[in-house]
Every structure is written in structure tokens, then in C-alpha cells.
Design an enzyme around this catalytic site. Structure first.
Site, PDB file in Angstrom:
ATOM      1  N   ASP A   1      21.987   9.553 -15.239  1.00 36.63           N
ATOM      2  CA  ASP A   1      20.750   9.297 -14.492  1.00 36.63           C
ATOM      3  C   ASP A   1      20.574   7.792 -14.257  1.00 36.63           C
ATOM      4  O   ASP A   1      20.151   7.370 -13.184  1.00 36.63           O
ATOM      5  CB  ASP A   1      19.557   9.863 -15.268  1.00 36.63           C
ATOM      6  CG  ASP A   1      19.761  11.326 -15.621  1.00 36.63           C
ATOM      7  OD1 ASP A   1      19.922  12.132 -14.698  1.00 36.63           O
ATOM      8  OD2 ASP A   1      19.801  11.661 -16.819  1.00 36.63           O
TER       9      ASP A   1
ATOM     10  N   HIS B   1      16.387  14.626 -19.692  1.00 36.80           N
ATOM     11  CA  HIS B   1      17.363  14.794 -18.609  1.00 36.80           C
ATOM     12  C   HIS B   1      16.967  16.064 -17.841  1.00 36.80           C
ATOM     13  O   HIS B   1      17.534  17.136 -18.022  1.00 36.80           O
ATOM     14  CB  HIS B   1      18.778  14.914 -19.176  1.00 36.80           C
ATOM     15  CG  HIS B   1      19.805  15.187 -18.106  1.00 36.80           C
ATOM     16  ND1 HIS B   1      20.130  14.298 -17.123  1.00 36.80           N
ATOM     17  CD2 HIS B   1      20.561  16.285 -17.860  1.00 36.80           C
ATOM     18  CE1 HIS B   1      21.043  14.810 -16.330  1.00 36.80           C
ATOM     19  NE2 HIS B   1      21.315  16.025 -16.758  1.00 36.80           N
TER      20      HIS B   1
HETATM   21  C1  LMR Z   1      23.488  16.762 -13.555  1.00 35.85           C
HETATM   22  O1  LMR Z   1      22.564  15.985 -13.808  1.00 35.85           O
HETATM   23  O2  LMR Z   1      24.267  16.601 -12.609  1.00 35.85           O
HETATM   24  C2  LMR Z   1      23.669  17.991 -14.393  1.00 35.85           C
HETATM   25  O3  LMR Z   1      22.964  17.873 -15.578  1.00 35.85           O
HETATM   26  C3  LMR Z   1      23.235  19.135 -13.575  1.00 35.85           C
HETATM   27  C4  LMR Z   1      23.309  20.456 -14.249  1.00 35.85           C
HETATM   28  O4  LMR Z   1      22.284  21.123 -14.318  1.00 35.85           O
HETATM   29  O5  LMR Z   1      24.390  20.830 -14.678  1.00 35.85           O
END
Ligand code: LMR
Length: 443
Positions: free
Chosen positions: A254, A282
Site C-alpha cells: 500500500d 490492509h
Molecule cells: C492487494 O492489495 O492487492 C491484495 O491484498 C488483494 C487481495 O485481496 O488479494
């Protein structure tokens, strides 16, 4: 490279159950074929001699693990990594550090497929750091795990000294100094988020117990499998002998996404963006902090004067980047996640550049920001490069930032209640509310 010992076991790998065993002897047979082509003497493969797996200076004897009365032996190795070398004879390895053991769960998955080769190449822990990879997979993925190990063999990485594969965390996590926990179940169609928390929570509770029992006491644990903050909380609660501070939830992806968006908007290369904090979970409540971030050393709000974009467009683009990627790719991010795992590890094993910081989800225990204690929450950290970190104290808050952080905090508190049965906090009660309880990848 001087080979001093090689032999094969009478039986196949004890990591694997009887239906999915590796045939180490067939791997060795192949090795001999290649040796013949290279005009090297054949390896000895007597069927009743003992296998020796360690190929490092810090040769360790197999360890017996006591688990509910039954003794499990370790450890087994894969193919070429079963050779024993006398590293003292190798001039170029004299300055190598002591080998470290790195466990990776979900090792047959897409993220791992990018990550393992970076780890083995030396680009993560350094060109003088030999490593052993301990690959954890499921029964279903065991063939694929063998395939991964074969590709690692074929890559001829000098620093990769051992590869072990298995399905039992109590065996795979033995003596590991790093545990990169990637494997988790994705949310299936129609599955309630509460059910996802429970299913994955069980996995991380078990892995926490296993780490507690057999890993190095100062093991560093990075949880990637979603929902990673709450999974990390469950994991640490089940590992009371390991410092809670050692557990991380991956929010570096992120942070990287946020830096990229700011750089694009400001028309600068992304290395000009610093001091980027991701606060919280997250999930789509995460808060990419543009108040404290900097571009070319200047506050972002002075460089990007479109503050409406910062509050809405920018924030949402980071929160939902994973979902957009799934729409494009048809699957979750893998390569960029692996890169961000590398970044997260490097941030802990190299000193943080002066004045900068990085984001990682860590245990809130005496945090200076007034965030609820006893959560795994992404916050700004600095490291001296010893694997540990300190929280950054001099960060600014305004009402916007406080309100956004509070929302992510509320979400994590609600998630925590859902998994109380897995953290030793009593009976679980799950009320996640109708909105904002999505992973970045969920739409
Ligand atoms: C991401 O942020 O790309 C992953 O966590 C997405 C996911 O839900 O697998």
C-alpha cells in the site's frame, strides 16, 4: 566446491504424508545423469545410508520435535540441496555470514514464485548471506512445491544452501529466523467476511503455535495472507514466547502504491516521494497519509494543491488499487506484492535513510498516537537495520487524518471481536457492519 558427503535415505521425505511423498532418490538419479555428462564422478546413492542435508558452515544436527507425545524428526532436504559441502574449502565463501533459515508459506503460489527467486539471488539479505529456504505448502500443492524446488535447483544460486519442502508447520518452521506467511484461503463466492476471518484465522493460529514451539526465539514474522492485520494478531497471540513486536502485517504494498500515485500526480519520479505512512488495516479503510508525506522534501500538500483529490481520488485509488488490479489481471497482485515483501524485509535489515520512515503493520503496545492497544495496525517505523524497529514520534495529525484513522481502528477492533476464540479473548462476536470491511482486492 568440495563435496564431502552424499547419501540417500531409505525412505522418502518425512515432511510429507504417505500419499504425497517426494522421491529423493529419483532426484539423485537425475543428478548423477548430469554428473555423467559433466564427466564428474557419480554420487553415492546406497539405499540404506543416512541423508545429510546441511550444506552450510553452521552444520546442525537433526533436531527432534516433541509434539503431543509423538516425536517428529527433522529435517529433510530437496534434491541437489542434500549435498554436503565443505565451505571452508571454498575461497569465495570465507566471508559469508552464518546461514539463516527462512520459511515461506503458500510457497507454491504466485507471490512466492516471484519472491523465492529474489530471496535466493541474494538481493534481499545481501550477497554474503547464505540462506536455507523452508517451503510450506498444502497437501494439494505438494507436486507444485516440488516444481518450485526443481526450478530453484536449476537456477544455481550460490547463496541458496538448502531447500526443504513440507506440509507440517511444526517441521518446516524448525529454527527459522524469518517466517513469511503468504498462504491463506481467498474469499470464495458468497463467503461472509466473518467466515473468511475464521477460516484463515485457524491457519494463522496453528502457524503461530508452530512458530512458538520450534522457530528461533527471535524469529521475525511477516504476515501477507489476508486479512493480514488480524491474521498477524492471531498468530502473535498464539506465540507467547516470541516478542509481539516481531510480528508484521504487510502494508508495504500500500505504501508503494501510494508513492506511485503521488509521484504520478506531481509529475516526479517516485523516488522523490518519502515519509509515506499507511495507517491501519490492509483493507479499504486504510489511510495513506498525505499530511506527513513529502515530495522532494516538501510537504505533499504544498506540492499538490488539489486537496480534494488528495482526500478523495488519491486515498480511494490506494485503498482500491488491489481491486482494480484484479479487474485487469483476473487475479490478485503477485509480482508487486513480492517486491513489497522484499522492501519490507530490507527496511528491517538496513538502516532507514535519515529523516525517512516506512510503514508496516505492527502490534500496538504503548504507541504514541493514541491508537487502541492490542491490535496489529500499520504505522510509521524506522530501523537501525538490526531487524527491529521503533515507531516514529514526530508525526502531525489533523481532523481528517484522525477521523480516517479512527475508522480503520474501528474496523480492526470489530475484526478482533470476530476472532476472540482464536486469540484467547473468550467467545467471538462478529458484527462487521455492512460497508468498509473489504480487502483491497474485493469489489
Ligand atoms: C492487494 O492489495 O492487492 C491484495 O491484498 C488483494 C487481495 O485481496 O488479494
Amino acid at each position: 566446491m568440495a563435496m564431502t558427503e552424499l547419501s540417500t535415505p531409505k525412505t522418502t521425505s518425512s515432511f510429507l504424508n504417505s500419499s504425497s511423498r517426494l522421491s529423493l532418490s529419483s532426484k539423485l538419479h537425475l543428478s548423477n545423469q548430469f554428473r555423467h555428462l559433466l564427466l564428474l564422478p557419480p554420487l553415492h546413492t546406497t539405499s540404506n545410508s543416512k541423508i545429510s542435508c546441511s550444506v552450510s558452515q553452521n552444520n546442525q544436527a537433526p533436531v527432534a520435535v516433541q509434539d503431543n507425545g509423538s516425536v517428529k524428526t527433522k529435517k529433510e532436504c530437496y534434491g541437489v540441496f542434500c549435498l554436503t559441502y565443505d565451505l571452508k574449502a571454498e575461497e569465495e565463501t570465507k566471508s559469508w555470514k552464518k546461514m539463516i533459515n527462512i520459511a515461506v508459506s503458500g510457497a507454491a503460489g504466485m507471490i512466492s514464485n516471484h519472491l523465492l527467486f529474489k530471496l535466493a539471488s541474494g538481493s534481499v539479505f545481501g550477497p554474503d548471506q547464505p540462506i536455507a529456504l523452508k517451503l510450506l505448502g498444502s497437501e494439494r500443492s505438494i507436486q507444485a512445491l516440488e516444481g518450485v524446488a526443481m526450478e530453484l535447483e536449476d537456477s544455481l544460486f550460490p547463496l541458496l544452501r538448502e531447500v526443504d519442502i513440507g506440509t507440517d508447520p511444526y517441521e518446516v518452521f524448525q529454527d527459522v529466523e524469518w517466517a513469511l506467511l503468504i498462504g491463506a484461503k481467498p474469499r470464495g463466492p458468497g463467503m461472509e467476511r466473518a467466515a473468511l476471518l475464521d477460516i484463515n484465522g485457524q491457519i494463522f493460529a496453528e502457524q503461530g503455535k508452530a512458530l512458538n514451539a520450534v522457530a528461533s526465539p527471535n524469529v521475525k514474522v511477516l504476515v501477507v495472507g489476508n486479512p493480514c492485520n488480524t491474521n498477524a494478531l492471531i498468530c502473535l497471540k498464539n506465540a507467547p514466547n516470541i516478542p509481539a513486536k516481531n510480528f508484521h502485517a504487510l502494508t508495504r504494498l500500500d505504501e508503494n502504491r501510494a508513492k506511485c500515485q503521488l509521484a504520478l500526480k506531481a509529475g516526479v519520479f517516485y523516488d522523490k516521494v518519502s515519509n509515506m505512512t499507511i495507517w491501519g488495516n490492509h483493507s479499504t479503510t486504510q489511510v495513506p497519509d498525505f499530511l506527513n508525506a513529502r515530495i522532494n522534501g516538501q510537504p505533499v500538500k504544498e506540492v499538490i494543491t488539489d486537496h480534494k483529490w488528495l482526500e478523495e481520488g488519491f486515498t480511494e485509488s490506494v485503498q482500491k488499487r488491489g481491486g482494480l488490479l484484479i479487474q485487469k489481471w483476473g487475479r490478485s497482485s503477485a509480482a508487486s506484492t513480492a517486491v513489497s515483501i522484499v522492501d519490507a524485509i530490507k527496511s528491517l535489515v538496513t538502516p532507514t535513510p535519515e529523516g525517512d520512515w516506512f510503514s508496516t503493520g505492527v502490534y500496538t503496545n504503548g504507541n504514541p498516537y493514541g491508537i487502541a492497544e492490542d491490535l496489529v495496525f500499520s504505522m510509521p517505523c524506522r530501523s537501525t537495520g538490526d531487524g527491529d524497529y521503533e515507531l516514529v514520534k514526530d508525526v502531525e495529525f489533523d481532523d481528517y487524518l484522525r477521523n480516517r484513522i479512527a475508522k480503520s481502528e474501528a474496523e480492526l477492533l470489530a475484526e478482533k471481536k470476530c476472532v476472540a476464540h482464536l486469540t484467547g479473548d473468550g467467545i467471538a462476536f462478529c458484527d462487521l457492519g455492512p460497508v468498509d470491511t473489504m480487502l483491497p482486492g474485493e469489489v
